[in-house]
Design an enzyme around this catalytic site. Structure first.
Site, PDB file in Angstrom:
ATOM      1  N   ASP A  89       0.871  -1.168   0.000  1.00  0.00           N
ATOM      2  CA  ASP A  89       0.000   0.000   0.000  1.00  0.00           C
ATOM      3  C   ASP A  89       0.912   1.222   0.000  1.00  0.00           C
ATOM      4  OD1 ASP A  89      -1.655   2.149   0.502  1.00  0.00           O
ATOM      5  OD2 ASP A  89      -2.665   1.263   2.234  1.00  0.00           O
ATOM      6  N   ASP A 181      12.048   8.086 -21.849  1.00  0.00           N
ATOM      7  CA  ASP A 181      11.342   8.259 -23.118  1.00  0.00           C
ATOM      8  C   ASP A 181      11.855   7.134 -23.996  1.00  0.00           C
ATOM      9  OD1 ASP A 181      10.560   8.892 -25.712  1.00  0.00           O
ATOM     10  OD2 ASP A 181      10.692  11.045 -25.391  1.00  0.00           O
ATOM     11  N   HIS A 182      11.040   6.094 -24.202  1.00  0.00           N
ATOM     12  CA  HIS A 182      11.558   4.889 -24.844  1.00  0.00           C
ATOM     13  C   HIS A 182      12.030   5.144 -26.269  1.00  0.00           C
ATOM     14  CE1 HIS A 182       7.312   4.616 -26.221  1.00  0.00           C
ATOM     15  NE2 HIS A 182       7.838   4.052 -27.287  1.00  0.00           N
ATOM     16  N   HIS A 244       8.109  12.382 -27.444  1.00  0.00           N
ATOM     17  CA  HIS A 244       8.839  11.695 -28.511  1.00  0.00           C
ATOM     18  C   HIS A 244       9.188  12.613 -29.685  1.00  0.00           C
ATOM     19  CE1 HIS A 244       7.671   8.369 -26.147  1.00  0.00           C
ATOM     20  NE2 HIS A 244       6.519   8.113 -26.721  1.00  0.00           N
TER      21      HIS A 244
END
Length: 501
Positions: A89, A181-182, A244
């Site tokens: 939690d 940021d892939h 992106h």
């Protein structure tokens, strides 16, 4: 096996039962282990609300790896023994204290020198709460390094991003925060710098004397799928442009850094974001257009309109497509438009950059526009990775006639198995402490400043003609008109049959 003790670490994944962890993180960690980039001195603690024991959690990890098509080898059981699970939690201080005790136990078991990475793979509204408790309950460690990886969205506008950043900065320093940021992990996005700065034939031409325009397209054939609730609040502008697309703009337009260090590369990217011409709310419609997909047919399958998707408002005014024209006010790029477009339910899944070069001032072979094709440099980012150069060559047996010739280099055609997936690459960078391909707060803030103006204009001016493009097309006609006003059109409009290869 890698003996670099920088990789000796514990990785705590908040949201370990979610889609991101299962589709991207677990397979990436296993791939690093399988390749020898992680040795036996690591642990992974999965944290989520669901009640699971270690055995069930490890089975989930095994399943996620199998579904990713990575081949399991004999040492998979040893690998899985490094995984533990905690039902959690995020608002309960005691749970953080229990987590800290487990971390200490695992650090002793696996000889880990107190290095701790915390990966937020869950809803962003809890980021500040978790960061605060990690600090107050002593889970961040003074004996080793601490790193926090944060997924987008980083806020939904500049004020919310500033608040989130302030909350996180109370527990972590800027150099400990890794905003992922892939796209920055994709091989060909990282290759933009190499193409520019390691090739003498390109960098001298990389300016407004020789380039007429730059186009960046990121299209998806999928719709919103099961993300309708999130996407209807975000839209393409926040989901793609703010991060992106503007990141790719900064890499394409940056000045050569004085070195390849994180600080120098970031400094040049930030200069680009500062130099992008700002618009007033009243000017937005001159430079940006939006769209929303209608029903249509993709790959032979009928697909619904956006407003018919699950958890989407039937009267939604959310954009699923954005196209825009950017101008960079500096010496190198003055007068060169940079066009961007991104959207869902388009013709194909593809991300590519097209650099169109100017025509020769006096071309001896020019007879008509049909006879002459502009020179193009095309950077294919996904799904294929590579570079194409389009030149003009002699048309066989026809004196004085030319034909476009395409020269291709395919990056992932050479050995796809050795091309690391974006998350694998970024995760390993974070473990090593290399933040070059992560987003600095200054980049986030400048991107939100730019995007907020567009969003404000669109919020004040609802669209009456949504949906305005059919699924399976490349977007609404207004996106074509945006370029036509400057005498250009979107590339590439020709397929391989149109070229001499």
């Amino acid at each position: 096996m890698n003996n670099d003790n920088r990789t000796y670490c514990s990785i705590v994944i908040f949201g370990a039962t979610g889609d991101l962890a299962n589709r991207k993180l677990f397979p990436s960690i296993y791939s690093l282990y399988k390749k020898g980039k992680l040795n036996e001195n690591f642990s992974v603690i999965g944290v989520a609300r669901r009640e699971l024991d270690n055995e069930a959690f490890r089975n989930n990890v095994r399943t996620s790896i199998q579904e990713s098509k990575i081949e399991l080898v004999d040492n998979v059981e040893t690998f899985l023994s490094h995984f533990h699970y905690v039902s959690f939690d995020v608002t309960d201080k005691q749970h953080y204290q229990d987590l800290n005790m487990l971390l200490h136990d695992l650090e002793g078991q696996f000889n880990i020198p107190g290095n701790r990475m915390f990966y937020m793979a869950m809803a962003p509204e809890f980021f500040g709460t978790i960061a605060s408790y990690l600090k107050s309950e002593g889970v961040t460690n003074d004996q080793g390094w601490n790193r926090l990886i944060i997924e987008k969205p980083f806020g939904h506008d500049l004020p919310s991003a500033q608040k989130l950043n302030n909350d996180i900065r109370e527990a972590f320093q800027e150099d400990e925060i890794y905003r992922i940021d892939h796209y920055l992990g994709k091989a060909m996005v990282q290759n933009i710098e190499v193409i520019r700065f390691a090739n003498a034939i390109f960098e001298p031409l990389w300016n407004n004397r020789y380039i007429s325009n730059i186009q960046i397209t990121s299209s998806e054939s999928l719709g919103v799928e099961d993300r309708g609730g999130y996407y209807d609040q975000a839209g393409a502008l926040r989901d793609m442009v703010q991060n992106h697309m503007l990141q790719m703009v900064s890499l394409l337009a940056m000045e050569p850094p004085i070195s390849l260090t994180t600080e120098e590369i970031r400094s040049e990217k930030i200069k680009v974001l500062r130099a992008i011409k700002r618009m007033t709310v009243d000017e937005v419609d001159q430079y940006f257009v939006r769209g929303q997909y209608d029903e249509g047919n993709i790959y032979g399958k009928d697909v619904p309109a956006y407003r018919s998707e699950n958890k989407v408002d039937p009267q939604s005014n959310t954009e699923t497509f954005v196209a825009g024209k950017l101008s960079i006010n500096n010496f190198r790029w003055a007068g060169v438009p940079i066009y961007i477009r991104t959207g869902k339910r388009m013709t194909e899944k593809s991300t590519k950059v097209v650099i169109q070069f100017k025509e020769l001032p006096m071309n001896l072979y020019y007879k008509s526009e049909d006879n002459m094709h502009p020179n193009l440099l095309i950077i294919h980012i996904q799904p294929d990775e590579g570079i194409s150069i389009v030149l003009n060559g002699k048309k066989l047996n026809i004196p004085g006639e030319t034909t476009p010739v395409k020269l291709d280099y395919c990056n992932n055609c050479l050995d796809e198995s050795n091309n690391p997936e974006a998350y694998e690459k970024l995760l390993y960078d974070a473990i090593l402490g290399d933040s070059t391909n992560f987003t600095h707060w200054d980049e986030v803030a400048l991107s939100w400043q730019f995007v907020d103006t567009i969003y404000k204009a669109w919020e004040n001016n609802k669209v009456s003609d949504f949906p305005n493009y059919r699924s399976g097309t490349m977007g609404p006609k207004v996106a074509d008109d945006l370029l036509a006003e400057d005498g250009f059109h979107w590339w590439p409009i020709l397929d391989d049959s149109d070229y001499s290869i």
